[in-house]
Design a protein around this motif. Structure first.
Motif, short mmCIF file in Angstrom:
data_model
loop_
_atom_site.label_atom_id
_atom_site.label_comp_id
_atom_site.label_asym_id
_atom_site.label_seq_id
_atom_site.Cartn_x
_atom_site.Cartn_y
_atom_site.Cartn_z
N HIS A 194 -63.97 64.71 -16.78
CA HIS A 194 -63.17 63.58 -17.29
C HIS A 194 -64.38 62.31 -16.96
O HIS A 194 -63.76 61.33 -17.25
CB HIS A 194 -62.05 63.41 -16.23
CG HIS A 194 -61.06 64.35 -16.18
ND1 HIS A 194 -60.11 64.47 -17.09
CD2 HIS A 194 -61.16 65.42 -15.50
CE1 HIS A 194 -59.39 65.61 -16.98
NE2 HIS A 194 -59.81 66.30 -15.91
N GLY A 195 -65.58 62.55 -17.19
CA GLY A 195 -66.51 61.43 -17.12
C GLY A 195 -67.14 60.97 -15.97
O GLY A 195 -66.75 61.55 -14.85
N PHE A 247 -69.11 53.91 -15.89
CA PHE A 247 -68.42 54.84 -14.92
C PHE A 247 -67.29 54.18 -14.31
O PHE A 247 -67.13 52.94 -14.09
CB PHE A 247 -69.18 55.50 -14.00
CG PHE A 247 -70.16 54.52 -13.15
CD1 PHE A 247 -69.50 53.89 -12.18
CD2 PHE A 247 -71.46 54.09 -13.31
CE1 PHE A 247 -70.18 52.76 -11.32
CE2 PHE A 247 -71.92 53.11 -12.60
CZ PHE A 247 -71.47 52.40 -11.57
N ARG A 248 -66.23 55.28 -13.94
CA ARG A 248 -65.08 54.52 -13.30
C ARG A 248 -65.59 54.57 -11.72
O ARG A 248 -66.66 55.16 -11.32
CB ARG A 248 -63.95 55.53 -13.13
CG ARG A 248 -63.96 56.92 -12.52
CD ARG A 248 -62.65 57.74 -12.66
NE ARG A 248 -62.14 57.69 -14.03
CZ ARG A 248 -62.71 58.91 -14.73
NH1 ARG A 248 -63.63 59.61 -14.26
NH2 ARG A 248 -62.24 58.93 -16.01
N ILE A 249 -64.85 53.80 -10.89
CA ILE A 249 -65.50 53.64 -9.55
C ILE A 249 -64.75 54.96 -8.59
O ILE A 249 -65.75 55.23 -8.01
CB ILE A 249 -64.57 52.41 -8.81
CG1 ILE A 249 -65.16 51.17 -9.98
CG2 ILE A 249 -65.01 52.10 -7.45
CD1 ILE A 249 -66.31 50.60 -9.79
N LEU A 250 -63.66 55.14 -8.51
CA LEU A 250 -63.11 56.14 -7.79
C LEU A 250 -62.27 57.39 -8.29
O LEU A 250 -61.52 57.15 -9.46
CB LEU A 250 -62.20 55.67 -6.86
CG LEU A 250 -62.89 54.77 -5.75
CD1 LEU A 250 -61.60 54.30 -4.94
CD2 LEU A 250 -63.47 55.81 -4.61
N VAL A 276 -65.88 56.25 -19.27
CA VAL A 276 -66.45 56.60 -20.35
C VAL A 276 -65.45 56.93 -21.38
O VAL A 276 -64.55 57.76 -21.13
CB VAL A 276 -67.53 57.45 -20.10
CG1 VAL A 276 -68.25 57.97 -21.33
CG2 VAL A 276 -68.57 57.04 -19.09
N SER A 277 -65.33 56.29 -22.61
CA SER A 277 -64.56 56.72 -23.79
C SER A 277 -64.71 58.13 -24.09
O SER A 277 -65.95 58.47 -24.17
CB SER A 277 -64.51 55.74 -24.78
OG SER A 277 -63.91 56.14 -25.91
N GLY A 309 -58.71 55.69 -16.72
CA GLY A 309 -58.93 55.50 -15.41
C GLY A 309 -60.17 54.74 -15.15
O GLY A 309 -61.39 55.44 -14.75
N GLY A 310 -60.47 53.33 -15.24
CA GLY A 310 -61.49 52.57 -14.93
C GLY A 310 -61.65 52.45 -13.48
O GLY A 310 -62.88 52.47 -12.97
N GLY A 311 -60.93 52.09 -12.90
CA GLY A 311 -60.84 51.96 -11.40
C GLY A 311 -60.82 52.92 -10.72
O GLY A 311 -61.65 53.47 -9.76
N LEU A 312 -59.64 53.79 -10.87
CA LEU A 312 -59.27 54.65 -10.08
C LEU A 312 -58.37 55.77 -10.84
O LEU A 312 -57.73 55.56 -11.77
CB LEU A 312 -58.42 54.59 -8.90
CG LEU A 312 -57.48 55.68 -8.13
CD1 LEU A 312 -58.51 56.49 -7.29
CD2 LEU A 312 -56.60 54.90 -7.15
#
Length: 231
Positions: free
Chosen positions: A78-79, A108-111, A140-141, A145-148
């Motif tokens: 999932h990136g 990248f997402r954080i968590l 990443v497209s 889920g950018g943060g979590l």
């Protein structure tokens, strides 16, 4: 004077009893000694890796620290993920702590939390207190889920904030086949290019308890009606 001393002693015993009761109620099901984490990217990454290897830990983050991530330290289908994916029961105890993606760092997402429903062999549970995964988490497209991103795990956040993150969906939070409970927290200022600027629920459930979800773009929660109390 004896009466005053006796009253003070009783009050002290009551306060101690209340403190112990609260501490016991807040303790994770499986007790772990608190592991202090210095205020650095390397210390936090190593602590989460060690906690996963130890089948779970309680990590005491450095008060008022900003953990700035300069690169992704986790990979998945999932990136990229800023911190190693959480695959065991881990508690992050913070006081004014922020985890952020450094300016100029790759996306990248954080968590990310991973549970058996989505990732066989994992049992991710995240309990976070006083934590802000924010300021630049960017999945990443075409991944959400950018943060979590919660993939089949269990997440509980208390007095925390998810803000300033972005993704195609679930700019702040993405939930798939897991459960998330946000208590006296906030999800604000996140952005999605499609929907679910604050929270996107693909499946599973998100519960808001005294939590504000607002000022996210293009909407706060998606699909419509998926998160009770979110408009």
């Amino acid at each position: 004077m004896r009466t005053v001393r006796t009253l003070r002693s009783l009050l002290g015993i009551c306060a101690l009893t209340l403190g112990l009761t609260v501490a016991m109620a807040a303790a994770p099901t499986k007790a772990h000694a608190q592991v202090p984490v210095l205020c650095s990217e390397t210390s936090l990454v190593n602590a989460i890796n060690s906690a996963n290897a130890a089948d779970g830990e309680t990590l005491a983050l450095f008060p008022f620290c900003t953990y700035q991530l300069t690169s992704a330290h986790g990979t998945s289908p999932h990136g990229a993920v800023g911190l190693p994916p959480i695959t065991t029961p881990i508690t992050l105890l913070g006081m004014g702590v922020t985890i952020t993606r450094a300016p100029g760092a790759p996306a990248f997402r954080i968590l990310q939390v991973e549970g058996a429903a989505n990732v066989p062999g994992t049992k991710g549970q995240l309990s976070a207190v006083g934590l802000t995964p924010s300021a630049g988490g960017s999945a990443v497209s075409p991944y959400p889920g950018g943060g979590l991103s919660n993939l089949g795990g269990t997440v509980s956040m208390l007095s925390s904030a998810v803000t300033g993150n972005s993704a195609i969906a679930g700019g702040g939070i993405y939930n798939d086949n897991g459960s998330i409970t946000l208590t006296t927290s906030s999800v604000t200022g996140n952005e999605a290019t499609s929907s679910g600027g604050g929270i996107y629920v693909n499946s599973g459930g998100v519960t808001l308890l005294g939590t504000s979800v607002r000022d996210n773009t293009p909407d706060n929660c998606a699909p419509s009606g998926s998160v009770m109390g979110c408009t």
